[in-house]
Design an enzyme around this catalytic site. Structure first.
Site, PDB file in Angstrom:
ATOM      1  N   GLU A  12       0.812  -1.224   0.000  1.00  0.00           N
ATOM      2  CA  GLU A  12       0.000   0.000   0.000  1.00  0.00           C
ATOM      3  C   GLU A  12       0.847   1.277   0.000  1.00  0.00           C
ATOM      4  OE1 GLU A  12      -2.976  -0.299   3.058  1.00  0.00           O
ATOM      5  OE2 GLU A  12      -3.943  -1.998   2.101  1.00  0.00           O
TER       6      GLU A  12
ATOM      7  N   GLU B  46      -5.624  -8.309  -0.237  1.00  0.00           N
ATOM      8  CA  GLU B  46      -6.350  -8.050   1.011  1.00  0.00           C
ATOM      9  C   GLU B  46      -7.782  -7.702   0.677  1.00  0.00           C
ATOM     10  OE1 GLU B  46      -4.860  -5.009   3.680  1.00  0.00           O
ATOM     11  OE2 GLU B  46      -2.803  -5.728   3.454  1.00  0.00           O
TER      12      GLU B  46
HETATM   13  O1  IFM Z   1      -4.981  -3.415   8.662  1.00  0.00           O
HETATM   14  C1  IFM Z   1      -4.801  -2.823   7.415  1.00  0.00           C
HETATM   15  C2  IFM Z   1      -3.561  -3.373   6.748  1.00  0.00           C
HETATM   16  O2  IFM Z   1      -2.430  -3.193   7.516  1.00  0.00           O
HETATM   17  C3  IFM Z   1      -3.344  -2.700   5.407  1.00  0.00           C
HETATM   18  N1  IFM Z   1      -4.540  -2.724   4.617  1.00  0.00           N
HETATM   19  C4  IFM Z   1      -5.773  -2.313   5.211  1.00  0.00           C
HETATM   20  C5  IFM Z   1      -5.976  -3.061   6.526  1.00  0.00           C
HETATM   21  C6  IFM Z   1      -7.309  -2.619   7.172  1.00  0.00           C
HETATM   22  O3  IFM Z   1      -7.292  -1.259   7.439  1.00  0.00           O
END
Ligand code: IFM
Length: 442
Positions: free
Chosen positions: A169, A353
């Site tokens: 990210e 994710e």
């Molecule tokens: O917990 C986070 C993760 O570290 C990175 N992506 C989003 C998730 C939820 O906010």
């Protein structure tokens, strides 16, 4: 039909089902010679994190990694996406901590012993504090520091991991942390943000080059994409939305796959970029083997007025999670097809994710989480639709294996398939865990 509305047979042969976590959010940074990261210092500063919580203990995964891997295997997952804590591997940003490397070595062997394929992430936000002292992501040298760290950690585990992501990210690493100020190091400065937006990509490219030089393959980057909906069709609203979309969704993909930055973002950032930024694109464009997409929600954009980029968000009418994030599964379908069409072409894409925060609590030894089951059902359905539309989606990682440290929100935003009691650290699989298990084992 299972509670999640699918079984393995509904996805292409070889589709990878996994779950994900990150080091600082679960391990416990006080163990094993881990050095301070900028998240420790950020959390120690009043007002930055809810209840001033930090990742010192987290889920104590550093000591409980074996039963945690058992949970992954028992659910029937094929793969586990985990990250290494840079400050554990290099506590002062330079010196190598053998204990830290040994931990990841054991963890990878533990996965293989359980038939879980290791998907490693090199950076999920735990910059050593000593490197933050030197300017962190604002300093161009971060690309070399990251290259050294990459070589160190991959020399230890690179022979056994299935795939490796460089950065998790980059929007959060750069924009959220240096312009919005919500994550470590908590800056609100356009020059710092512009530099971080560029250096994070340079670091990614250098890491890819280093790993290629080591003969490693199956390398990628994990971007987070977020729906951006203008609240009305006034030209100033549309312009704010376009800038939001450019900064959030286009900047990193455009750099890696096209060797350019989007105009709507460059119009404000160019004066603040480091000199000679254009010359870095050959490094930034080091070819990757796959693209990871993290997707959670959409935002409704209004024009905030004032200084560039005039972006503000306003709540929308859709169903919300415990984070007040709107639930919009069709945006996942959209982003998967959009990313392939506009940027990554035939390269494999993974949902690296996806998941939601719930107000989950124990009830007679169980943990009912019907909203999460529905959320996952609808998002897996969106993924299937993207595949039907021709997107080369090859896998899907649910965020997260267990409740954990949700950064500035502390411990009360529960994203896990497994409930964690943060007093006793006891793990209890939620109903969603059982639903996944039924879908994957049917
Ligand atoms: O917990 C986070 C993760 O570290 C990175 N992506 C989003 C998730 C939820 O906010």
């Amino acid at each position: 039909m299972t509670g999640l509305g699918f079984t393995r047979a509904d996805f292409p042969e070889g589709f990878v089902f996994g779950t994900a976590t990150s080091a600082y959010q679960i391990e416990g940074a006080k163990f094993g010679g881990c050095g301070p990261s900028h998240w420790d210092t950020f959390a120690a500063t009043p007002g930055n994190v809810e209840r001033a919580e930090d990742g010192a203990l987290a889920c104590d995964h550093y000591n409980r990694w074996q039963p945690d891997l058992d949970l992954i295997a028992n659910a029937g997952f094929d793969a586990y996406r985990f990250s290494m804590n840079w400050a554990r591997v290099m506590p002062d940003g330079q010196r190598v901590n053998p204990e830290g490397l040994d931990f990841y070595d054991r963890l990878v062997d533990g996965m293989l012993a359980r038939n879980i394929r290791p998907y490693a992430t090199l950076y999920h936000w735990d910059l050593p504090a000593a490197l933050a002292d030197k300017g962190g992501w604002r300093n161009r040298d971060v690309a070399s520091w990251f290259a050294d760290y990459t070589e160190t950690v991959m020399s230890k585990i690179g022979d056994r991991v299935e795939a490796t992501a460089t950065i998790n990210e980059p929007w959060c690493v750069a924009w959220l942390s240096h312009f919005i100020g919500a994550h470590a190091p908590g800056l609100r400065d356009i020059r710092a943000a512009a530099r971080a937006m560029h250096h994070v990509l340079l670091a990614h490219g250098r890491a890819v080059e280093v790993m290629r030089g080591m003969g490693l393959n199956n390398l990628g980057i994990v971007t987070n994409l977020e729906g951006s909906t203008p609240v009305d069709d006034r030209p100033e609203t549309i312009a704010a939305h376009e800038r939001n979309h450019a900064l959030y969704n286009e900047w990193f993909l455009s750099a890696v796959f096209k060797g350019e930055y989007p105009k709507a973002a460059l119009e404000g950032l160019e004066p603040h970029l480091p000199q000679g930024w254009q010359d870095d694109f050959p490094t930034i464009q080091a070819p990757v083997d796959w693209l990871g997409i993290n997707y959670y929600t959409r935002k409704r954009v209004v024009n905030a007025g004032g200084a560039w980029p005039q972006i503000a968000y306003t709540p929308g009418p859709l169903e919300k999670t415990a984070f007040d994030w709107e639930v919009d599964p069709d945006q996942l379908r959209h982003f998967l097809t959009w990313a392939a069409t506009e940027y990554s072409g035939d390269l494999p894409i993974y949902v690296t994710e996806n998941g939601m925060a719930g107000h989950d609590y124990l009830l007679d030894g169980t943990c009912p989480d019907p909203q999460r089951i529905k959320y996952l059902r609808d998002h897996f359905a969106a993924a299937r639709q993207a595949i039907a539309e021709g997107t080369p989606l090859r896998g899907y990682f649910v965020w997260s294996l267990m409740d954990n440290y949700e950064w500035a929100a502390g411990y009360d935003k529960r994203f896990g398939l497994v409930h964690v009691d943060f007093d006793t650290l006891e793990r209890t699989p939620k109903d969603s865990y059982h639903a996944i298990r039924a879908a994957l084992r049917e």
